[in-house]
Write an enzyme that holds these catalytic residues in place. Structure first.
Site, mmCIF file in Angstrom:
data_model
loop_
_atom_site.group_PDB
_atom_site.id
_atom_site.type_symbol
_atom_site.label_atom_id
_atom_site.label_comp_id
_atom_site.label_asym_id
_atom_site.label_seq_id
_atom_site.Cartn_x
_atom_site.Cartn_y
_atom_site.Cartn_z
ATOM 1 N N GLU A 21 -40.428 -25.551 2.393
ATOM 2 C CA GLU A 21 -41.585 -25.764 3.258
ATOM 3 C C GLU A 21 -41.039 -25.871 4.666
ATOM 4 O OE1 GLU A 21 -43.872 -27.175 5.830
ATOM 5 O OE2 GLU A 21 -43.512 -29.071 4.793
ATOM 6 N N CYS A 55 -45.915 -31.370 9.808
ATOM 7 C CA CYS A 55 -46.017 -29.918 9.671
ATOM 8 C C CYS A 55 -47.457 -29.475 9.480
ATOM 9 C CB CYS A 55 -45.146 -29.418 8.524
ATOM 10 S SG CYS A 55 -45.486 -30.246 6.966
#
Length: 276
Positions: A21, A55
Site C-alpha cells: 500500500e 494515505c
C-alpha cells in the site's frame, strides 16, 4: 517494490507474493445536488485530521459551480475555528507535521501554488519555531492538471477545482484520469442516479469508495482497506483476501477404492465390455 523483488528472484525458494500500500491522492467529488454543509464538513475532517498525514486523507476537491459559494463560505468559517497545538490537549484539532522533511514539502507546495497564480483560500502559513506546524490550507486552481491535484503531499493541504455544474460527466472522467493513484475517494450527492454513475465511472479510482462521507477513517475488520493503480496491490487489509495472499493452498485427493486394472471400461469392445 516489484523491481527490488525481481532483482533478487533467484534467491527465493518460492515465487514471492507482494502486498503493498503506497499512498493516494484521494478525492472528494460533489455533485450539483450535494448538500454544501456536508461537503465542507467532509473536507475539514477528511483533509485536516491527523494533519492530513494519512494515505486516505482527502487532498483534492471537485465542487460544482452552483454550490461552490456556499461550500467556500463554510470552509473559510470552519477552518478559522480549528485549534492547533500539542495533541495531548484534546481541544486541539491538529498538531505538528511529523518532521522537517514533511514541513519542507508542504511549505514548498504552498509557495508553488502562489507562484502559479492559485488562490490560497484559507491557511497558507507555516511555523517551525517550535515544532513543524502547517496551517490547514485550502487552495483553489483553474488548472485541471495542476501538480497539487496530481501528487501526494501527505499534509494538511487540499486543492480545489470548481467545475461547471453542467459538466458532470466530463468531471467524472477528469477525477478518474488526473492522478495516478486509486486508494480512496468520496462522492456527495442526493440524487441516487448520480451516485451510481460515480460508482461506475470511478470504479478503479478508489479501492475504498465513500458515499456522502469523508474518504478516510476505514474501520479495520469492517471496511477492508486498499487500492490499486499507483496505490498498491489492493489486497484489502483486514479481510480474508489479504490473508489468502500469505498462505499456500494445498488440494488433497484420497481414493477409498483404488483401481486394480489400468484399462478403463470404455476401452472394451462394444457389447460385452471384454477384450477377448
Amino acid at each position: 517494490m516489484w523491481e527490488t523483488v525481481g532483482t533478487n528472484i533467484g534467491s527465493y525458494r518460492n515465487y514471492p507474493r507482494i502486498v503493498g500500500e503506497t499512498g493516494g491522492k484521494d478525492f472528494i467529488l460533489a455533485h450539483p445536488s450535494a448538500e454544501a454543509e456536508a461537503v465542507a464538513t467532509a473536507v475539514v475532517r477528511g483533509s485536516f485530521e491527523y494533519q492530513g498525514q494519512k494515505c486516505s486523507a482527502a487532498s483534492r476537491l471537485y465542487v460544482p459551480s452552483n454550490i461552490w459559494p456556499e461550500v467556500k463560505e463554510r470552509l473559510v468559517a470552519d477552518v478559522a475555528t480549528i485549534k492547533m497545538g500539542d495533541v495531548s490537549d484534546f481541544e486541539n484539532f491538529m498538531g505538528a507535521v511529523i518532521d522537517e522533511g514533511a514541513f519542507r514539502t508542504h511549505s514548498e507546495a504552498i509557495t508553488e501554488a502562489r507562484a502559479a497564480g492559485a488562490e490560497i483560500l484559507t491557511g497558507g502559513s507555516t511555523d517551525d519555531s517550535e515544532g513543524y506546524f502547517v496551517q490547514p490550507t485550502v487552495i483553489t486552481t483553474e488548472d485541471q492538471g495542476f501538480r497539487l491535484l496530481r501528487d501526494e503531499l501527505f499534509g494538511p493541504i487540499v486543492t480545489t477545482y470548481v467545475y461547471d455544474e453542467k459538466r458532470w460527466d466530463d468531471t467524472l472522467q477528469l477525477v478518474d484520469e488526473t492522478a495516478p493513484y486509486g486508494l480512496t475517494g468520496a462522492v456527495f450527492a442526493t440524487e441516487r442516479e448520480a451516485i451510481e454513475e460515480a460508482q461506475d465511472a470511478l470504479r478503479y479510482a478508489a479501492g475504498n469508495f465513500y458515499v456522502n462521507d469523508k474518504p478516510t477513517g476505514a474501520v479495520v475488520g469492517q471496511q477492508p482497506f486498499g487500492g490499486s493503480r499507483a496505490s498498491g496491490t489492493n489486497d484489502k487489509a483486514g479481510s480474508m483476501w489479504n490473508l489468502i495472499r500469505w498462505v499456500s493452498p494445498r488440494t488433497i485427493k484420497e481414493t477409498f477404492v483404488p483401481p486394480t486394472d489400468y484399462r478403463y471400461p470404455f476401452l472394451g469392445p462394444d457389447g460385452n465390455g471384454s477384450s477377448g
